[in-house]
Scaffold this active site. Sequence first.
Site, PDB file in Angstrom:
ATOM      1  N   MET A 112     115.710  50.019  -1.442  1.00  0.00           N
ATOM      2  CA  MET A 112     113.942  51.171  -0.173  1.00  0.00           C
ATOM      3  C   MET A 112     115.511  50.900   0.419  1.00  0.00           C
ATOM      4  O   MET A 112     116.658  50.247   0.630  1.00  0.00           O
ATOM      5  CB  MET A 112     113.263  49.822  -0.041  1.00  0.00           C
ATOM      6  CG  MET A 112     114.324  48.312   0.592  1.00  0.00           C
ATOM      7  SD  MET A 112     112.999  47.911   1.296  1.00  0.00           S
ATOM      8  CE  MET A 112     113.561  45.494   1.522  1.00  0.00           C
ATOM      9  N   CYS A 113     114.822  52.218   0.787  1.00  0.00           N
ATOM     10  CA  CYS A 113     116.317  52.750   1.805  1.00  0.00           C
ATOM     11  C   CYS A 113     117.806  53.491   1.722  1.00  0.00           C
ATOM     12  O   CYS A 113     118.326  53.118   0.651  1.00  0.00           O
ATOM     13  CB  CYS A 113     116.747  52.047   3.180  1.00  0.00           C
ATOM     14  SG  CYS A 113     114.811  51.349   4.437  1.00  0.00           S
TER      15      CYS A 113
END
Length: 362
Positions: free
Chosen positions: A1-2
Amino acid sequence: MCGIIGFMSRKKRMIKGDKIALALDSLKERGNGKGSGYVGYGIYPTKYKDCYAFHILIDNTPKFEKIKVEVENVLEQYGTIVKDEEIPTEDGIIEKTQIPWRYFYEVDEKFADREEDVVVDIVMEINDKIDGAFVISSGKDLGVFKAVGWPDEVAKFYRIDKYEGYMWLAHARYPTNTRAWWGGAHPFNLLNWSVVHNGEITSYGTNKRFVEMFGYKCRLLTDTEVVAYILDLLMRKHKIPVEYALSALAPRFWDEIDKMPEEERELHTAIRLAYGGAMLNGPFAIAVGTPQGLIFMNGDIEKDTTMFGLTDRIKLRPLIAAEKDDMIFISSEESAIRRICPDLDRVWMPDAGMPVIARPWK
């Protein structure tokens, strides 16, 4: 994530913003379109270079003018607005729930002995007390551009390709614990510190209470905000050397400290005891940029640009570093770096909890 990406020219060559936009777009699968952002250093090299460049987002509502006046009343208490204008944007790209405004600003001479503290006070007052406005950057010769949207959308919205800078950081967000809104997008900035972050800081409550003891106010509803304030506190206010400040964020394990030589053992023990509230727990990788900050390195004081990357102590989030000539890169994925620089001189994976620190050549 990210997804995170950053690069710097150690010759301080100016690089167009389309490079960072292209690199971040290759990381879009690490986000979900709920937030993207960029920060460029050296983007205001003309007559406003020595002014503080406040980038402020104001709610796009019928109360816009009223909120803007409140912001300007705060600014005018402490100094002079040299110039202000709406930040140029493209219509029809994303929903414009905020109006991005910038102020080139000089602090009054009577505050010369605490100029940067005054700027921090202004940021905290606006973010804490003015409903409908928040400061997204407040340094000199730099600017943050962020919004809710995919990386390419936010880049087109802000016309990132029209800017040039010698250092860029960018972030594609995948929010997990808080709602998607413009203020929650990365980078997070205070003065000349800018932070992009992948992961989750599970110690946020402890870290938040720690910085609030020193007057900082966390109002942007995401854990990364507190990292910018910790860095400002440790390195600017407490003047801790950068390696030791980062050791406070990701300290050595006690069994490692026990095996160190006596002098080093005492130092790392003192850091853990004095700055326990600054320790970041959880899986994280961060990239940080700062210019014109007093950074203590090996006993010497440098007043120049520094970019560094850091992961948690067992590296639960990826971080890749690379070099090509005068360029140094930090990213979540090697592919984002090779998207803009296919032929690299060196690629490596930094050790867990150990920083990568880049400085300009002299």
